[in-house]
Design a protein around this motif. Structure first.
Motif, PDB file in Angstrom:
ATOM      1  N   GLU A  16       0.851  -1.249  -0.010  1.00 33.47           N
ATOM      2  CA  GLU A  16      -0.023  -0.179   0.038  1.00 33.47           C
ATOM      3  C   GLU A  16       0.740   1.145  -0.022  1.00 33.47           C
ATOM      4  O   GLU A  16       1.565   1.474   0.769  1.00 33.47           O
ATOM      5  CB  GLU A  16      -0.884   0.080   1.215  1.00 33.47           C
ATOM      6  CG  GLU A  16      -2.017  -1.103   1.122  1.00 33.47           C
ATOM      7  CD  GLU A  16      -3.073  -1.079   2.003  1.00 33.47           C
ATOM      8  OE1 GLU A  16      -2.465  -1.110   3.355  1.00 33.47           O
ATOM      9  OE2 GLU A  16      -4.154  -0.811   1.787  1.00 33.47           O
ATOM     10  N   ARG A  30      -2.194   0.858  -5.009  1.00 39.89           N
ATOM     11  CA  ARG A  30      -1.621  -0.720  -4.675  1.00 39.89           C
ATOM     12  C   ARG A  30      -0.572  -0.953  -5.687  1.00 39.89           C
ATOM     13  O   ARG A  30      -0.718  -0.746  -6.997  1.00 39.89           O
ATOM     14  CB  ARG A  30      -2.708  -1.568  -4.678  1.00 39.89           C
ATOM     15  CG  ARG A  30      -3.737  -1.555  -3.578  1.00 39.89           C
ATOM     16  CD  ARG A  30      -4.855  -2.617  -3.653  1.00 39.89           C
ATOM     17  NE  ARG A  30      -5.854  -2.885  -2.754  1.00 39.89           N
ATOM     18  CZ  ARG A  30      -6.651  -3.762  -2.624  1.00 39.89           C
ATOM     19  NH1 ARG A  30      -6.787  -4.825  -3.456  1.00 39.89           N
ATOM     20  NH2 ARG A  30      -7.582  -3.850  -1.618  1.00 39.89           N
ATOM     21  N   LYS A  53      -9.791  -1.888  -5.715  1.00 38.55           N
ATOM     22  CA  LYS A  53     -10.139  -3.228  -5.239  1.00 38.55           C
ATOM     23  C   LYS A  53     -10.636  -3.782  -6.644  1.00 38.55           C
ATOM     24  O   LYS A  53     -10.670  -5.156  -6.617  1.00 38.55           O
ATOM     25  CB  LYS A  53     -11.260  -2.775  -4.396  1.00 38.55           C
ATOM     26  CG  LYS A  53     -10.532  -2.520  -2.975  1.00 38.55           C
ATOM     27  CD  LYS A  53     -11.615  -2.639  -1.817  1.00 38.55           C
ATOM     28  CE  LYS A  53     -12.568  -1.453  -2.018  1.00 38.55           C
ATOM     29  NZ  LYS A  53     -13.657  -1.494  -0.914  1.00 38.55           N
ATOM     30  N   ASP A  54     -11.266  -3.214  -7.433  1.00 36.69           N
ATOM     31  CA  ASP A  54     -11.755  -4.097  -8.713  1.00 36.69           C
ATOM     32  C   ASP A  54     -10.791  -4.862  -9.378  1.00 36.69           C
ATOM     33  O   ASP A  54     -11.125  -5.750 -10.129  1.00 36.69           O
ATOM     34  CB  ASP A  54     -12.334  -2.965  -9.738  1.00 36.69           C
ATOM     35  CG  ASP A  54     -13.599  -2.296  -9.339  1.00 36.69           C
ATOM     36  OD1 ASP A  54     -14.218  -2.954  -8.453  1.00 36.69           O
ATOM     37  OD2 ASP A  54     -14.301  -1.503 -10.014  1.00 36.69           O
ATOM     38  N   ASP A  56      -7.998  -6.433  -8.148  1.00 30.09           N
ATOM     39  CA  ASP A  56      -7.337  -7.338  -7.324  1.00 30.09           C
ATOM     40  C   ASP A  56      -7.095  -8.589  -7.698  1.00 30.09           C
ATOM     41  O   ASP A  56      -6.032  -9.174  -7.755  1.00 30.09           O
ATOM     42  CB  ASP A  56      -8.032  -7.388  -5.844  1.00 30.09           C
ATOM     43  CG  ASP A  56      -7.152  -8.288  -4.776  1.00 30.09           C
ATOM     44  OD1 ASP A  56      -6.090  -7.726  -4.558  1.00 30.09           O
ATOM     45  OD2 ASP A  56      -7.595  -9.209  -4.249  1.00 30.09           O
ATOM     46  N   ASP A  72      -6.285   4.514  -6.909  1.00 35.35           N
ATOM     47  CA  ASP A  72      -7.598   5.071  -6.572  1.00 35.35           C
ATOM     48  C   ASP A  72      -7.466   6.705  -6.942  1.00 35.35           C
ATOM     49  O   ASP A  72      -6.885   7.421  -6.654  1.00 35.35           O
ATOM     50  CB  ASP A  72      -7.628   5.232  -5.239  1.00 35.35           C
ATOM     51  CG  ASP A  72      -7.995   3.678  -4.506  1.00 35.35           C
ATOM     52  OD1 ASP A  72      -8.331   2.880  -5.401  1.00 35.35           O
ATOM     53  OD2 ASP A  72      -8.270   3.750  -3.398  1.00 35.35           O
ATOM     54  N   GLY A  77     -12.025   5.540  -3.112  1.00 35.85           N
ATOM     55  CA  GLY A  77     -11.473   4.613  -2.402  1.00 35.85           C
ATOM     56  C   GLY A  77     -10.655   5.146  -1.322  1.00 35.85           C
ATOM     57  O   GLY A  77     -11.080   6.055  -0.518  1.00 35.85           O
ATOM     58  N   ARG A 192     -19.088  -5.258  -2.345  1.00 32.49           N
ATOM     59  CA  ARG A 192     -17.898  -5.149  -1.521  1.00 32.49           C
ATOM     60  C   ARG A 192     -16.908  -4.069  -2.236  1.00 32.49           C
ATOM     61  O   ARG A 192     -16.105  -3.380  -1.366  1.00 32.49           O
ATOM     62  CB  ARG A 192     -17.202  -6.631  -1.018  1.00 32.49           C
ATOM     63  CG  ARG A 192     -18.033  -7.162  -0.239  1.00 32.49           C
ATOM     64  CD  ARG A 192     -17.581  -8.550   0.266  1.00 32.49           C
ATOM     65  NE  ARG A 192     -18.528  -9.273   1.185  1.00 32.49           N
ATOM     66  CZ  ARG A 192     -18.798  -9.055   2.430  1.00 32.49           C
ATOM     67  NH1 ARG A 192     -17.987  -7.938   3.103  1.00 32.49           N
ATOM     68  NH2 ARG A 192     -19.600  -9.508   3.175  1.00 32.49           N
ATOM     69  N   ASN A 193     -16.752  -3.912  -3.341  1.00 35.22           N
ATOM     70  CA  ASN A 193     -15.925  -3.039  -3.937  1.00 35.22           C
ATOM     71  C   ASN A 193     -16.402  -1.697  -4.203  1.00 35.22           C
ATOM     72  O   ASN A 193     -15.753  -0.604  -4.432  1.00 35.22           O
ATOM     73  CB  ASN A 193     -15.239  -3.367  -5.226  1.00 35.22           C
ATOM     74  CG  ASN A 193     -14.398  -4.851  -5.225  1.00 35.22           C
ATOM     75  OD1 ASN A 193     -14.205  -5.016  -4.045  1.00 35.22           O
ATOM     76  ND2 ASN A 193     -14.050  -5.349  -6.538  1.00 35.22           N
ATOM     77  N   ARG A 196     -18.280   0.994   1.648  1.00 36.07           N
ATOM     78  CA  ARG A 196     -17.186   0.816   2.691  1.00 36.07           C
ATOM     79  C   ARG A 196     -18.056   1.021   3.923  1.00 36.07           C
ATOM     80  O   ARG A 196     -18.976   1.644   3.953  1.00 36.07           O
ATOM     81  CB  ARG A 196     -16.374   1.946   2.294  1.00 36.07           C
ATOM     82  CG  ARG A 196     -16.628   3.344   2.585  1.00 36.07           C
ATOM     83  CD  ARG A 196     -15.730   4.607   2.449  1.00 36.07           C
ATOM     84  NE  ARG A 196     -16.149   5.738   2.329  1.00 36.07           N
ATOM     85  CZ  ARG A 196     -17.175   6.534   3.294  1.00 36.07           C
ATOM     86  NH1 ARG A 196     -17.072   5.919   4.454  1.00 36.07           N
ATOM     87  NH2 ARG A 196     -17.692   7.706   3.090  1.00 36.07           N
TER      88      ARG A 196
END
Length: 293
Positions: A16, A30, A53-54, A56, A72, A77, A192-193, A196
């Motif tokens: 990160e 990331r 996250k999309d 990953d 992001d 995010g 989940r993406n 939050r």
């Protein structure tokens, strides 16, 4: 010059990292894979409301051979929200990308762009062409269908707090009826993406709802992107379209193929806007495309 610092590593699959943009906004990305890999790095850019996250699953798979950066965009995010909504425009995003690359020590990348990310990839051909080793356009093209865009803008402009994940999945299905996925697990991942957990115990959108204001201020008008698309002629290209997409029409996709007969054009069955890139058709095409770069 932007500054960068490493964050705590919460997952062995990625590092990160944060950096400070030219205007002082803090941005998050990331960083997957070996920074010293000889393979061309991949830069993943998400859609209007999307985040790192999309990508990953894609990034974890590609990280076995190459470095993958997932940004992001500002207002999404874990990147900071911009206090001036007028900065939520492509020019700002492109400037952020131009600063990310030297921060990460990367000079050339293959850009995987979904929706807005694909628009930015096309624009990079004009603003930083030397940085492009290849482009993957995911369900986006030089013409954006207004009929497909308007329901998205209506949905994302107002936060819709949800009490639990089951409710979050249900609201996505209800408010985005054109969203087509191949199984229930994909809708769960999408939820989940998208949401939050907030301090109030509810699930909130993982973006600043102000990101839509520039588009609304322009009356929802979309730019003519064909000049940017044609500017990518020297750049190897792979393009995906979900066969149920209402943002990228079949006619536009066919025209893209005619104008770029060297590009690889892949239609993903039983999929709307946008393919997750985990579909078998996407995996096979991406792997073959990246092997040549």
């Amino acid at each position: 010059m932007p500054s960068c610092r490493r964050c705590s590593v919460t997952d062995a699959a990625y590092r990160e990292r944060r950096f400070t943009a030219q205007d002082g906004l803090g941005l998050y990305f990331r960083d997957y894979g070996d920074p010293d890999s000889a393979a061309t790095p991949v830069l993943c850019l998400g859609g209007l409301t999307r985040n790192a996250k999309d990508f990953d699953a894609l990034a974890r798979r590609l990280a076995a051979e190459r470095r993958v950066l997932c940004l992001d965009l500002r207002g999404r995010g874990r990147s900071d929200y911009d206090p001036n909504w007028r900065n939520y425009r492509p020019a700002s995003y492109l400037n952020d990308i131009a600063h990310l690359l030297p921060v990460a020590g990367v000079h050339r990348v293959v850009v995987v762009g979904t929706s807005l990310g694909g628009v930015l990839a096309m624009a990079m051909g004009a603003t930083m062409p030397s940085a492009l080793a290849g482009v993957v356009l995911n369900d986006i093209g030089p013409e954006i269908e207004r009929g497909g865009l308007e329901p998205i803008l209506s949905y994302i402009r107002v936060d819709r707090p949800q009490p639990d994940w089951e409710s979050a999945v249900r609201t996505i299905r209800t408010h985005l009826p054109d969203l087509v996925y191949q199984d229930a697990a994909m809708f769960e991942a999408m939820a989940r993406n998208t949401f939050r957990e907030g301090k109030d115990g509810l699930l909130h959108f993982d973006w600043d709802v102000n990101i839509v204001k520039p588009t609304l201020a322009d009356g929802g008008a979309t730019a003519d992107l064909w000049p940017f698309f044609r500017g990518l002629r020297p750049v190897p290209m792979l393009a995906f379209r979900g066969d149920a997409s209402r943002l990228l029409t079949a006619d536009c996709f066919a025209r893209m193929g005619r104008e770029r007969p060297d590009a690889r054009m892949v239609t993903v069955p039983r999929t709307g806007h946008a393919p997750t890139l985990d579909e078998p058709e996407c995996v096979a095409a991406l792997d073959a495309f990246l092997r040549e770069l």
